[in-house]
Design a protein around this motif. Structure first.
Motif, PDB file in Angstrom:
ATOM      1  N   PHE A  42       0.817  -1.208   0.000  1.00 49.91           N
ATOM      2  CA  PHE A  42       0.000   0.000   0.000  1.00 49.91           C
ATOM      3  C   PHE A  42       0.855   1.264   0.000  1.00 49.91           C
ATOM      4  N   GLY A  43       2.126   1.128  -0.364  1.00 52.63           N
ATOM      5  CA  GLY A  43       3.011   2.287  -0.432  1.00 52.63           C
ATOM      6  C   GLY A  43       3.566   2.706   0.921  1.00 52.63           C
ATOM      7  N   LEU A  44       3.365   1.876   1.933  1.00 53.11           N
ATOM      8  CA  LEU A  44       3.921   2.170   3.254  1.00 53.11           C
ATOM      9  C   LEU A  44       5.132   1.294   3.447  1.00 53.11           C
ATOM     10  N   GLY A  45       6.129   1.816   4.073  1.00 51.50           N
ATOM     11  CA  GLY A  45       7.324   1.013   4.295  1.00 51.50           C
ATOM     12  C   GLY A  45       8.019   1.478   5.534  1.00 51.50           C
ATOM     13  N   SER A  46       9.233   1.077   5.668  1.00 51.99           N
ATOM     14  CA  SER A  46      10.012   1.410   6.841  1.00 51.99           C
ATOM     15  C   SER A  46      11.197   2.270   6.422  1.00 51.99           C
ATOM     16  N   VAL A  47      11.314   3.429   7.053  1.00 53.89           N
ATOM     17  CA  VAL A  47      12.451   4.310   6.765  1.00 53.89           C
ATOM     18  C   VAL A  47      13.742   3.600   7.143  1.00 53.89           C
ATOM     19  N   SER A  48      13.726   2.886   8.284  1.00 57.25           N
ATOM     20  CA  SER A  48      14.946   2.187   8.699  1.00 57.25           C
ATOM     21  C   SER A  48      15.319   1.098   7.689  1.00 57.25           C
ATOM     22  N   PRO A 108      27.476   2.328   7.719  1.00 55.45           N
ATOM     23  CA  PRO A 108      26.720   1.493   8.661  1.00 55.45           C
ATOM     24  C   PRO A 108      25.490   2.200   9.246  1.00 55.45           C
ATOM     25  N   VAL A 109      24.424   1.415   9.425  1.00 52.23           N
ATOM     26  CA  VAL A 109      23.181   1.901  10.013  1.00 52.23           C
ATOM     27  C   VAL A 109      22.854   1.028  11.214  1.00 52.23           C
ATOM     28  N   MET A 110      22.583   1.658  12.353  1.00 55.00           N
ATOM     29  CA  MET A 110      22.153   0.945  13.551  1.00 55.00           C
ATOM     30  C   MET A 110      20.677   1.245  13.751  1.00 55.00           C
TER      31      MET A 110
END
Length: 188
Positions: free
Chosen positions: A155-161, A171-173
């Motif tokens: 539905f076009g929703l997701g997670s920014v992380s 790197p991303v924590m």
């Protein structure tokens, strides 16, 4: 033994998830010589395109300045003030944790208000992160499971992380809320 100063970015919004990510960063990661950059993304409404009146010249004299553009400009200022106020709150958290004020910088990243989605916010953050090359970026997680994320993606929703994890070149924590934090914030 001299330690090299690291550059850390913390992506924040006005959620308890961001507050937890900031507290984790301050408690577990930031050293006295580290540089902390606080990032937030705000959506700004666009000013309308210039319009040309086909009315005869005398009639044009009575047309007021574009009231809609004035309202949009006011909303843009409100959005920027809210973002700055949010960043100020997080600067205070950093200072209270012992980070020298001169080691804390902020950045308000902007995007058009139309069609805001996690992917678009993620894209804005990732572009900045990939240009500034921090040693690490820390972001809070809303705690959606894989199934809910997949369903949201339909539905076009997701997670920014998730977006950052897959597109950032450094790197991303991702800091999740603890179980007891979930119970305190279920009403959101």
């Amino acid at each position: 033994m001299a330690t090299t100063a690291r550059k850390m970015c913390v992506a924040i919004d006005d959620s308890p998830h961001s507050e937890r990510a900031m507290k984790w960063t301050l408690g577990k990661y930031v050293g006295a010589t580290d540089h902390l950059e606080l990032l937030t993304v705000t959506a700004l409404p666009r000013l309308s395109a210039p319009s040309f009146s086909l009315a005869p010249l005398p009639a044009r004299q009575h047309v007021p300045i574009n009231v809609m553009d004035q309202q949009v400009e006011e909303n843009r200022h409100k959005s920027m003030r809210a973002a700055t106020h949010l960043l100020d709150k997080y600067i205070e958290l950093a200072i209270a944790a012992g980070v020298p004020r001169e080691n804390v910088t902020t950045k308000v990243l902007t995007m058009p208000a139309a069609g805001v989605s996690a992917d678009k916010v993620g894209h804005v953050l990732t572009d900045y992160i990939n240009e500034s090359h921090p040693d690490i970026t820390v972001i809070g997680s809303r705690g959606m499971g894989a199934f809910r994320r997949k369903l949201g993606g339909m539905f076009g929703l997701g997670s920014v992380s998730d977006y950052l994890i897959h597109h950032a070149t450094s790197p991303v924590m991702v800091v999740k809320l603890a179980e007891d934090d979930h119970h305190h914030h279920d009403h959101h």
